[in-house]
Design an enzyme around this catalytic site. Structure first.
Site, PDB file in Angstrom:
ATOM      1  N   HIS A 222      -1.391  -6.940  10.897  1.00 28.06           N
ATOM      2  CA  HIS A 222      -2.197  -5.951  11.625  1.00 28.06           C
ATOM      3  C   HIS A 222      -3.681  -6.077  11.323  1.00 28.06           C
ATOM      4  CE1 HIS A 222      -1.762  -3.955   7.733  1.00 28.06           C
ATOM      5  NE2 HIS A 222      -2.699  -3.097   8.072  1.00 28.06           N
TER       6      HIS A 222
ATOM      7  N   CYS B 222     -13.104   2.036  -0.125  1.00 26.65           N
ATOM      8  CA  CYS B 222     -12.498   1.244   0.953  1.00 26.65           C
ATOM      9  C   CYS B 222     -13.324   1.327   2.231  1.00 26.65           C
ATOM     10  CB  CYS B 222     -11.081   1.732   1.240  1.00 26.65           C
ATOM     11  SG  CYS B 222      -9.841   1.203   0.039  1.00 26.65           S
TER      12      CYS B 222
ATOM     13  N   ASN C 208      -3.515   6.873   4.436  1.00 32.01           N
ATOM     14  CA  ASN C 208      -3.197   5.495   4.834  1.00 32.01           C
ATOM     15  C   ASN C 208      -3.625   4.499   3.767  1.00 32.01           C
ATOM     16  OD1 ASN C 208      -1.709   4.464   6.918  1.00 32.01           O
ATOM     17  ND2 ASN C 208      -3.290   4.693   8.474  1.00 32.01           N
TER      18      ASN C 208
ATOM     19  N   HIS D 276      -5.596  -4.117  -3.896  1.00 31.97           N
ATOM     20  CA  HIS D 276      -6.928  -4.707  -4.036  1.00 31.97           C
ATOM     21  C   HIS D 276      -7.492  -4.348  -5.411  1.00 31.97           C
ATOM     22  CE1 HIS D 276      -7.232  -4.406   0.605  1.00 31.97           C
ATOM     23  NE2 HIS D 276      -6.993  -5.657   0.269  1.00 31.97           N
TER      24      HIS D 276
ATOM     25  N   GLU E 276      -9.617 -11.141   1.241  1.00 32.73           N
ATOM     26  CA  GLU E 276      -9.640  -9.716   1.554  1.00 32.73           C
ATOM     27  C   GLU E 276     -11.027  -9.092   1.405  1.00 32.73           C
ATOM     28  OE1 GLU E 276      -6.666  -7.546   2.228  1.00 32.73           O
ATOM     29  OE2 GLU E 276      -5.776  -9.481   2.768  1.00 32.73           O
TER      30      GLU E 276
ATOM     31  N   ASN F 143       0.876  -1.173   0.000  1.00 32.05           N
ATOM     32  CA  ASN F 143       0.000   0.000   0.000  1.00 32.05           C
ATOM     33  C   ASN F 143       0.914   1.224   0.000  1.00 32.05           C
ATOM     34  OD1 ASN F 143      -1.560   2.215   0.868  1.00 32.05           O
ATOM     35  ND2 ASN F 143      -3.000   0.895   1.945  1.00 32.05           N
TER      36      ASN F 143
END
Length: 417
Positions: free
Chosen positions: A127, A347, A341, A230, A162, A24
């Site tokens: 995470h 998202c 982020n 993604h 995901e 990312n």
């Protein structure tokens, strides 16, 4: 009556820039910056208000309990003794990106005529790998009506899933039978492919989908290598429209042909690389827009401010809406904290086609409930968090107290720690 509902994740009070998400680019680039959790949450709530003003049905999910001390305990440590990497992971607010919460197959697509939801295991990123129990608890509460919903356990490791960020649904209208497309990756050096083909196939089987109306499509290696971790960074679908970058899929012509054979009214709006590069696509999150059907007819894109600030992207969008295609409106939301982020408008939301009366009303949003949430966030969310603050016990308590205040105010204390 079945309708599409966008469930947004409320940005949690531990929102920070610890650079945890390999692949990312925004997350990595902004590692070490001071985050602004209060602003982040208010920006997300403002996007929900925009959706309401457009006449859309809106829902929300609550932030998860942070720090996740139960997860650390299973690793034989705690917040005081954990390595910085584990401490950062235990404080992650990434559950705000509800597109990764689950995969959803609406009732018209499934063999038993119920809406099926499978929480994503998110095993590729440490995470995020501990989010699914908190997600599952909310899904079971919000969609508890077993006559309308079936909630599954996540796909077991090592098969990475995901969620809806790698899933698209095509249909004539939201309440009609659809064609579901599961997008998986094989790799895009130097970054990992997060969605495994085996996980996608498993979700399709669990949901009881018709194999003739189910497609597994491979994301292009070029897109992954460019930072499209993604599919929803390079493609978005709504009803009979696919809006995608030319380099989104490994075998795009085969995918388009397979879709057209199942949905003849399919409209493909493809952005050529010669007009908008993958680099500009990913920097602007052009395709991480929400593509929605407006109550009065036609479709709209809800875009991040970064799309308007990227000349190649905005020029292409203005040309598109000036034509006669199905996408007629552009709306811009300020989501700077989330975008820094690596998360844009799409998202932040999970799409669920369902009868709103079958859902726990506490998870549905109204202007008054948005007012209340904004008041709680303004009073309790930290203004700023620097990475070194994540080691402070006082912050841990502030974060937990802030979340509990929200759950109490919204009468969702079943989710409290």
């Amino acid at each position: 009556m079945l309708t599409e509902i966008n469930f947004d994740g409320i940005v949690g009070p531990s929102h920070n820039y610890a650079g945890l998400s390999h692949g990312n680019l925004a997350s990595t680039r902004n590692f070490g910056r001071v985050s602004r959790p209060r602003d982040a949450a208010l920006q997300g709530l403002a996007k929900m208000r925009l959706n309401l003003e457009l006449g859309l049905v809106q829902g929300w999910f609550m932030p998860q309990d942070r720090p996740d001390e139960a997860w650390l305990a299973r690793l034989g440590t705690d917040m005081a003794q954990a390595t910085p990497e584990l401490r950062y992971a235990a404080m992650s607010a990434s559950s705000m990106w509800a597109a990764n919460a689950a995969t959803v197959s609406p009732a018209p697509d499934t063999v038993d005529g119920r809406c099926h939801l499978t929480p994503a295991n998110l095993v590729t990123m440490p995470h995020r790998s501990h989010e699914w129990p908190g997600t599952l608890a909310q899904l079971r509460l919000a969609f508890a009506n077993a006559d309308h919903f079936a909630i599954h356990d996540p796909v077991p490791p090592p098969f990475g899933d995901e969620g809806a960020a790698n899933h698209m649904r095509f249909c004539a209208e939201h309440d009609s039978a659809g064609v579901e497309v599961f997008v998986y990756g094989m790799g895009g050096a130097p970054f990992p492919a997060r969605q495994h083909r085996e996980a996608s196939a498993a979700v399709a089987r669990l949901h009881g989908l018709d194999p003739e109306r189910t497609i597994l499509a491979r994301q292009s290696d070029e897109a992954i290598a460019a930072g499209a971790f993604h599919n929803d960074v390079v493609a978005v679908a709504n009803e009979y429209v696919l809006f995608a970058h030319e380099q989104a899929f490994a075998d795009r012509e085969d995918l388009y042909a397979a879709l057209r054979s199942r949905l003849p009214e399919l409209v493909v709006i493809e952005v050529p690389a010669s007009s908008v590069s993958l680099a500009d696509t990913i920097a602007s999150y052009l395709f991480n827009a929400q593509l929605v059907t407006l109550p009065g007819g036609g479709m709209a894109l809800i875009l991040p401010g970064e799309a308007r600030a990227t000349p190649s992207v905005w020029a292409w969008l203005e040309q598109m809406v000036g034509g006669n295609g199905p996408i007629r409106e552009l709306h811009v939301a300020d989501l700077r904290e989330s975008m820094a982020n690596g998360g844009g408008p799409a998202c932040l939301r999970l799409r669920v086609v369902a009868d709103p009366t079958s859902i726990d009303p506490r998870f549905l949003v109204s202007p008054d409930r948005l007012d209340l949430a904004e008041q709680i966030v303004s009073q309790h969310w930290p203004e700023e968090i620097a990475p070194h603050d994540l080691a402070r016990p006082a912050l841990w308590q502030t974060v937990r107290s802030a979340r509990n205040a929200l759950l109490d105010g919204l009468s969702l204390t079943e989710l409290a720690d």
